[in-house]
Design a protein around this motif. Structure first.
Motif, mmCIF file in Angstrom:
data_model
loop_
_atom_site.group_PDB
_atom_site.id
_atom_site.type_symbol
_atom_site.label_atom_id
_atom_site.label_comp_id
_atom_site.label_asym_id
_atom_site.label_seq_id
_atom_site.Cartn_x
_atom_site.Cartn_y
_atom_site.Cartn_z
ATOM 1 N N ALA A 136 -3.813 23.261 -45.538
ATOM 2 C CA ALA A 136 -3.439 22.897 -44.170
ATOM 3 C C ALA A 136 -2.675 24.012 -43.454
ATOM 4 C CB ALA A 136 -2.599 21.626 -44.182
ATOM 5 N N THR A 137 -2.155 24.984 -44.214
ATOM 6 C CA THR A 137 -1.419 26.083 -43.586
ATOM 7 C C THR A 137 -2.346 27.163 -43.044
ATOM 8 O OG1 THR A 137 -1.172 27.303 -45.677
ATOM 9 C CG2 THR A 137 0.539 25.688 -45.132
ATOM 10 N N LEU A 138 -3.630 27.084 -43.360
ATOM 11 C CA LEU A 138 -4.582 28.070 -42.867
ATOM 12 C C LEU A 138 -5.023 27.745 -41.447
ATOM 13 C CD1 LEU A 138 -6.959 28.606 -45.942
ATOM 14 C CD2 LEU A 138 -5.090 30.092 -45.167
ATOM 15 N N ASN A 139 -5.309 28.790 -40.691
ATOM 16 C CA ASN A 139 -5.850 28.629 -39.353
ATOM 17 C C ASN A 139 -7.335 28.296 -39.419
ATOM 18 O OD1 ASN A 139 -3.526 29.495 -37.602
ATOM 19 N ND2 ASN A 139 -3.751 31.346 -38.831
ATOM 20 N N ILE A 140 -7.819 27.577 -38.429
ATOM 21 C CA ILE A 140 -9.244 27.292 -38.299
ATOM 22 C C ILE A 140 -9.883 28.458 -37.557
ATOM 23 C CG2 ILE A 140 -10.983 25.692 -37.449
ATOM 24 C CD1 ILE A 140 -9.183 24.549 -39.631
ATOM 25 N N THR A 141 -10.730 29.216 -38.205
ATOM 26 C CA THR A 141 -11.305 30.410 -37.572
ATOM 27 C C THR A 141 -12.548 30.091 -36.746
ATOM 28 O OG1 THR A 141 -12.569 30.944 -39.580
ATOM 29 C CG2 THR A 141 -10.376 31.910 -39.360
ATOM 30 N N ILE A 142 -13.303 29.064 -37.135
ATOM 31 C CA ILE A 142 -14.414 28.558 -36.317
ATOM 32 C C ILE A 142 -14.282 27.041 -36.279
ATOM 33 C CG2 ILE A 142 -16.902 28.437 -35.959
ATOM 34 C CD1 ILE A 142 -17.271 30.900 -37.609
ATOM 35 N N PRO A 143 -13.806 26.492 -35.182
ATOM 36 C CA PRO A 143 -13.596 25.034 -35.112
ATOM 37 C C PRO A 143 -14.884 24.254 -35.377
ATOM 38 C CG PRO A 143 -12.504 26.128 -33.279
ATOM 39 C CD PRO A 143 -13.333 27.174 -33.959
ATOM 40 N N ASP A 144 -14.759 23.196 -36.195
ATOM 41 C CA ASP A 144 -15.869 22.273 -36.477
ATOM 42 C C ASP A 144 -17.098 22.957 -37.066
ATOM 43 O OD1 ASP A 144 -14.664 19.796 -35.513
ATOM 44 O OD2 ASP A 144 -14.796 20.701 -33.519
ATOM 45 N N PHE A 145 -16.875 24.023 -37.804
ATOM 46 C CA PHE A 145 -17.985 24.822 -38.341
ATOM 47 C C PHE A 145 -18.968 23.965 -39.134
ATOM 48 C CE2 PHE A 145 -19.242 28.438 -41.397
ATOM 49 C CZ PHE A 145 -20.245 28.885 -40.547
ATOM 50 N N HIS A 146 -18.474 23.140 -40.047
ATOM 51 C CA HIS A 146 -19.334 22.284 -40.869
ATOM 52 C C HIS A 146 -19.071 20.806 -40.602
ATOM 53 C CE1 HIS A 146 -20.433 25.530 -44.103
ATOM 54 N NE2 HIS A 146 -21.004 25.725 -42.933
ATOM 55 N N ASN A 147 -18.775 20.476 -39.369
ATOM 56 C CA ASN A 147 -18.545 19.088 -38.980
ATOM 57 C C ASN A 147 -19.902 18.450 -38.686
ATOM 58 O OD1 ASN A 147 -17.975 16.659 -37.699
ATOM 59 N ND2 ASN A 147 -16.218 17.469 -36.577
ATOM 60 N N LEU A 148 -20.484 17.795 -39.677
ATOM 61 C CA LEU A 148 -21.838 17.251 -39.524
ATOM 62 C C LEU A 148 -21.894 16.164 -38.471
ATOM 63 C CD1 LEU A 148 -24.774 17.119 -40.315
ATOM 64 C CD2 LEU A 148 -24.147 15.662 -42.250
ATOM 65 N N SER A 149 -20.862 15.370 -38.364
ATOM 66 C CA SER A 149 -20.839 14.319 -37.361
ATOM 67 C C SER A 149 -20.963 14.905 -35.956
ATOM 68 C CB SER A 149 -19.550 13.504 -37.471
ATOM 69 O OG SER A 149 -19.487 12.501 -36.478
ATOM 70 N N SER A 182 -28.544 8.714 -42.628
ATOM 71 C CA SER A 182 -27.662 8.310 -43.726
ATOM 72 C C SER A 182 -26.884 9.500 -44.285
ATOM 73 C CB SER A 182 -28.463 7.647 -44.840
ATOM 74 O OG SER A 182 -29.422 8.547 -45.376
ATOM 75 N N ILE A 183 -27.440 10.694 -44.140
ATOM 76 C CA ILE A 183 -26.736 11.897 -44.597
ATOM 77 C C ILE A 183 -25.457 12.082 -43.780
ATOM 78 C CG2 ILE A 183 -26.898 14.410 -44.848
ATOM 79 C CD1 ILE A 183 -29.918 14.048 -45.304
ATOM 80 N N VAL A 184 -25.529 11.780 -42.490
ATOM 81 C CA VAL A 184 -24.334 11.837 -41.637
ATOM 82 C C VAL A 184 -23.344 10.755 -42.042
ATOM 83 C CG1 VAL A 184 -23.478 11.775 -39.267
ATOM 84 C CG2 VAL A 184 -25.756 12.702 -39.732
ATOM 85 N N ASN A 185 -23.851 9.577 -42.320
ATOM 86 C CA ASN A 185 -22.967 8.465 -42.703
ATOM 87 C C ASN A 185 -22.210 8.779 -43.987
ATOM 88 O OD1 ASN A 185 -23.949 7.069 -40.485
ATOM 89 N ND2 ASN A 185 -25.521 5.999 -41.666
ATOM 90 N N THR A 186 -22.894 9.416 -44.937
ATOM 91 C CA THR A 186 -22.220 9.799 -46.180
ATOM 92 C C THR A 186 -21.129 10.823 -45.906
ATOM 93 O OG1 THR A 186 -24.210 9.355 -47.480
ATOM 94 C CG2 THR A 186 -22.549 10.779 -48.488
ATOM 95 N N TYR A 187 -21.409 11.759 -45.006
ATOM 96 C CA TYR A 187 -20.389 12.746 -44.632
ATOM 97 C C TYR A 187 -19.153 12.049 -44.073
ATOM 98 C CZ TYR A 187 -17.930 16.196 -41.814
ATOM 99 O OH TYR A 187 -16.946 16.980 -41.245
ATOM 100 N N LEU A 188 -19.353 11.048 -43.235
ATOM 101 C CA LEU A 188 -18.218 10.304 -42.673
ATOM 102 C C LEU A 188 -17.432 9.589 -43.768
ATOM 103 C CD1 LEU A 188 -19.936 8.841 -39.468
ATOM 104 C CD2 LEU A 188 -18.217 10.660 -39.571
ATOM 105 N N ASP A 189 -18.136 9.078 -44.781
ATOM 106 C CA ASP A 189 -17.458 8.453 -45.922
ATOM 107 C C ASP A 189 -16.598 9.472 -46.661
ATOM 108 O OD1 ASP A 189 -18.695 6.044 -45.360
ATOM 109 O OD2 ASP A 189 -20.295 6.309 -46.834
ATOM 110 N N ILE A 190 -17.122 10.667 -46.821
ATOM 111 C CA ILE A 190 -16.388 11.722 -47.527
ATOM 112 C C ILE A 190 -15.113 12.087 -46.772
ATOM 113 C CG2 ILE A 190 -16.474 14.195 -48.100
ATOM 114 C CD1 ILE A 190 -19.421 13.763 -48.873
ATOM 115 N N VAL A 191 -15.243 12.291 -45.466
ATOM 116 C CA VAL A 191 -14.089 12.676 -44.648
ATOM 117 C C VAL A 191 -12.989 11.610 -44.698
ATOM 118 C CG1 VAL A 191 -13.350 13.120 -42.273
ATOM 119 C CG2 VAL A 191 -15.472 14.138 -43.124
ATOM 120 N N ALA A 192 -13.395 10.360 -44.808
ATOM 121 C CA ALA A 192 -12.427 9.257 -44.814
ATOM 122 C C ALA A 192 -11.849 8.980 -46.199
ATOM 123 C CB ALA A 192 -13.093 7.988 -44.275
ATOM 124 N N ASN A 193 -12.334 9.667 -47.218
ATOM 125 C CA ASN A 193 -11.946 9.370 -48.597
ATOM 126 C C ASN A 193 -10.834 10.315 -49.058
ATOM 127 O OD1 ASN A 193 -11.820 8.881 -51.388
ATOM 128 N ND2 ASN A 193 -14.010 8.433 -51.499
#
Length: 359
Positions: A136-149, A182-193
């Motif tokens: 969490a101390t690292l900066n985001i260099t490309i916002p939402d780079f792998h944000n599948l949602s 469903s691949i997106v839905n699984t990603y959302l499950d991962i982010v929430a876990n």
């Protein structure tokens, strides 16, 4: 330009040679050969990396941590200029210089499973060494780079505002993307876990970002601009996307799109040899999903760009991004055919250290 940049590092431009280096598509890169040492000089692409100082701060934090954690680890970070700065803001742009690792080799394509194993091991080692670092101390260099949602929402927007001709042309592939939401839905499950934590992740695990020695053994990972908080599925998935098929994303002959099963096992063995004791049991259950995650996301990005008249990636010829999207969808179809076999326990593979959870 070089006569203005090199003296800032104490180098005389008259006593050095500068040549274009590598085939990277983002930053401009040169090899600088001086009398006693060689370097890699890069001009940071500020169209992609809006805040280059964020990269520099990240690398400094990681270097300090690794110097204490494992001082023997080869962390290829920028050298300091005479000013003491490791990133120079000049009238010609942002520049940084790293040592050239003598005797090292980088690959542009994988031909042997052993290369996949060594690369996966190096990316796994990188994240494992940084397992106790507060991501969490690292900066985001490309916002939402792998944000599948987000990528899926952008895809829907692209469809809604698409060039009508291209929209009709792409209908079959748009339907495929939507059928596999469903691949997106699984990603959302991962982010929430909570059992799938944010980690220090490289995010760009193509084979050219690993250095090998003369014996084809991995030395370290390089090109650290995209190192930031993320999920392990990003690194594993990107390896699967770029290592499993001998053909690249530019291939238009779909008969050449196939999955090399032994390369999947090599990725698993190399990565888990370093990360088995780090990943939670929940994370390990998503190992195979990682491939679907990245391939699907890249298919979406290429197809969305095509529908929006190639405003992001650009196109070297008419339909370039459409062909790339078709290529990635073909790769995803092949991957899905193998998914059940990949998900089964890899009983025939070499057991990684620490006995990881079966896939």
């Amino acid at each position: 330009m070089f006569e203005n940049i090199l003296p800032l590092y104490g180098l005389n431009s008259d006593d050095t040679t500068v040549n274009l280096f590598g085939d990277g598509l983002i930053n401009h890169t040169w090899k600088v050969t001086a009398a006693e040492q060689s370097y890699i000089l890069q001009k940071v692409n500020t169209d992609v990396f809006k805040e280059p100082s964020n990269i520099d701060k990240n690398l400094s934090l990681l270097k300090d941590f690794l110097n204490k954690k494992d001082p023997e680890y080869l962390f290829v970070s920028p050298v300091k200029a005479l000013s003491g700065e490791s990133l120079l803001n000049t009238p010609s742009g942002y520049f940084r210089m790293t040592p050239f690792i003598e005797g090292s080799v980088s690959l542009n394509a994988l031909t042997k499973r052993e290369e996949a194993y060594e690369a996966a091991k190096q990316f796994g080692k990188f994240s494992a060494l940084l397992a106790d670092f507060d991501a969490a101390t690292l900066n985001i260099t490309i916002p939402d780079f792998h944000n599948l949602s987000l990528r899926y929402e952008q895809f829907k927007t692209a469809c809604a505002n698409a060039n009508p001709e291209r929209l009709e042309q792409a209908k079959e592939y748009i339907d495929f993307i939507n059928e596999h939401k469903s691949i997106v839905n699984t990603y959302l499950d991962i982010v929430a876990n909570d059992e799938v934590p944010l980690r220090v992740i490289h995010h760009d695990t193509k084979i050219s970002n690993v250095l090998f020695d003369a014996n084809n053994k991995g030395i370290c990972v390089i090109d650290l601009d995209t190192v930031m908080p993320g999920y392990f599925i990003s690194d594993v998935g990107d390896m699967m996307r770029t290592y499993l098929c001998a053909a690249s994303e530019e291939e238009t002959d779909l008969t050449k799109i196939s999955i090399r099963k032994d390369f999947f096992k090599a990725i698993y063995e190399g990565y888990m040899e370093e990360m088995a004791a780090v990943l939670s049991d929940t994370e390990k259950q998503y190992f195979t999903y990682a491939g679907k995650f990245i391939i699907y996301m890249q298919a979406i990005r290429f197809l969305a760009d095509h529908l929006q008249n190639d405003i992001y990636y650009g196109a070297k010829y008419e339909g370039h991004n459409f062909n790339r999207a078709i290529n990635q969808i073909a790769l995803l179809k092949e991957y899905l055919k193998m998914e059940e076999e990949f998900t089964a326990p890899l009983s025939s593979s070499k057991e990684p250290r620490n006995q990881p959870h079966a896939l």
